[in-house]
Design a protein around this motif. Structure first.
Motif: not given
Ligand SMILES: Cc1cc2nc3c(=O)[nH]c(=O)nc-3n(C[C@H](O)[C@H](O)[C@H](O)COP(=O)(O)OP(=O)(O)OC[C@H]3O[C@@H](n4cnc5c(N)ncnc54)[C@H](O)[C@@H]3O)c2cc1C
Length: 403
Positions: A60-70, A327-333, A379-382
């Motif tokens: 549950a805490s691993y998935r606790n991110d409103h974009i990433d969780g699902e 490489g992910s451009p919006y900095f979670q790298s 999704m962020i880019k969109h």
């Protein structure tokens, strides 16, 4: 072929990810790690924060991110998540306490690098050897004895990425999939009051900016008790990008790109109106292409199965890790790189795992991490594209595909 029991592991690149991997391997029996780094000093001061999933103690805490969780639930099987949580529980407390600290608040990148580097040195084990040197491709190949493992942590301009496939001689990018999302200025400034941002703030403070919009990254705005550290991006054209030096300050921006500077000044003036603070020092600006990329092969599996069979990578496994792989451009790298370092260390710890299985498992894991990053970045880019036109109903509708 199985991976031999007393193994030499060469880690090229002691940025955050190479250091993290080394610190994880250092505490495992039967390994000797050789870490190579070309820089003598860690000088990158940008403020970063690690994702909380790195220190999660439950699914549950691993998935606790409103974009990433699902996405995590869709991409990873429950058994995979359980395995990664089990590995986290095995991380030595000296390292885990640092990860916990860095996932709470912001910290300069070079402080993360120095702290892990010092931890490796002060643990005082004899199984880590360090060399300050630029390693070339030929040197990397020459240092391999059969059975050695080579791990490339050299960052986005990876030393080995395009050498992992036999056809690289004809096509230099044979192993890289690159999607250029946009060009951007990354602008950082310090502000002498507490300032927090959200999507409403991004909209209202940009309302008069018709062309260039400064978009602070919510999770990169940080108040340390007296100063807010603000980092955000401005979308620029390819022509703007070409006409700019890699790094510059606010004065250079005002003289050469007054349109971008005015949009920044308008934004900052609105922040000041709200919170009555002052800008401390100047703007720090870098221009970067925001590339979303991955290595199609994150291991040397193609050499293992190639007809020639005499390439050094056919007898010594190679892995790409960190920015050299994805490489992910919006900095979670950094968090992504640390996550993959934990996975790779977990595979290396399994002595009886046949090499082919190790390759397959690592490739699958990297592919799943890629899917996660790809979906998030697109999704962020969109959303950013919609945001740019939000006051122009027809332009926004043009960008939508509904049902
Ligand atoms: C402006 C900007 C802001 C960012 N902000 C964030 C953020 O807030 N959060 C976040 O998570 N990420 C952020 N990132 C991304 C983050 O910095 C990288 O993802 C991270 O540094 C990758 O770590 P790494 O160890 O894989 O590679 P790197 O940090 O690139 O390290 C590679 C290391 O290898 C060494 N090296 C390279 N070639 C050789 C060679 N041939 N021989 C020997 N040594 C070699 C280099 O000197 C370096 O130390 C940002 C990036 C940029 C550009």
């Amino acid at each position: 072929m199985t991976v031999p029991s007393a193994r030499r592991i060469h880690v090229v690149g002691a940025g955050p990810v190479g250091l993290m991997l080394t610190a994880l391997l250092q505490s495992m029996d039967g390994l000797s790690v050789h870490l190579y780094e070309k820089r003598r000093e860690y000088t990158r001061t940008r403020m970063v924060r690690l994702a909380s999933y790195l220190v999660a103690d439950s699914v549950a805490s691993y998935r606790n991110d409103h974009i990433d969780g699902e996405t995590v639930e869709a991409v990873f099987d429950p058994a995979e998540l359980d395995e990664s949580l089990a590995f986290r529980r095995s991380i030595p407390p000296d390292l885990m306490s640092l990860l916990q600290e860095w996932s709470q608040g912001f910290c300069p990148l070079n402080s993360i690098e120095r702290t892990i580097s010092d931890l490796i040195d002060t643990r005082g084990t004899s199984n880590v050897q360090r060399t300050v040197a630029v390693v070339t491709f030929d040197e990397a190949v020459a240092m391999l004895e059969p059975g050695d493992t080579l791990i490339d942590c050299t960052g986005c301009s990876s030393l080995l990425r395009d050498h992992l496939v036999p056809e690289s001689a004809e096509d230099g990018d044979a192993n890289t999939l690159n999607i250029r999302l946009e060009y951007a200025l990354v602008i950082t400034f310090l502000y002498g009051q507490s300032y927090e941002c959200n999507e409403y703030c991004k909209y209202y403070k940009n309302v008069d900016n018709t062309h260039y919009k400064f978009i602070p990254a919510v999770h990169r705005t940080y108040y340390d008790g007296s100063i807010s550290h603000v980092t955000g991006i401005v979308n620029i054209s390819a022509e703007d990008y070409e006409a700019m030096p890699p790094r510059f300050d606010g004065q250079w921006l005002r003289s050469n790109f007054p349109g971008v500077a005015e949009s920044m000044d308008r934004f900052i003036d609105k922040v000041k109106l709200e919170t009555s603070g002052e800008l401390l020092g100047d703007l720090e600006i870098v221009r970067i292409p925001l590339n979303l990329y991955r290595a199609r092969n994150a291991t040397s599996r193609r050499w293992l199965t190639s007809a020639t069979g005499d390439h050094p990578f056919a007898s010594s496994p190679v892995f790409l890790l960190g920015d050299s792989a994805i490489g992910s451009p919006y900095f979670q790298s950094i968090s992504l790189g640390f996550e993959c370092a934990m996975f790779l260390a977990g595979l290396i710890a399994q002595r009886d795992l046949p090499l082919r299985d190790m390759f397959d498992r690592y490739e699958l894991h990297m592919y799943k991490q890629w899917l996660r990053v790809y979906m998030r970045s697109k999704m962020i880019k969109h959303n950013k594209d919609l945001f740019e036109t939000v006051d122009d109903k027809f332009a926004t509708l043009e960008k939508l595909h509904i049902y």
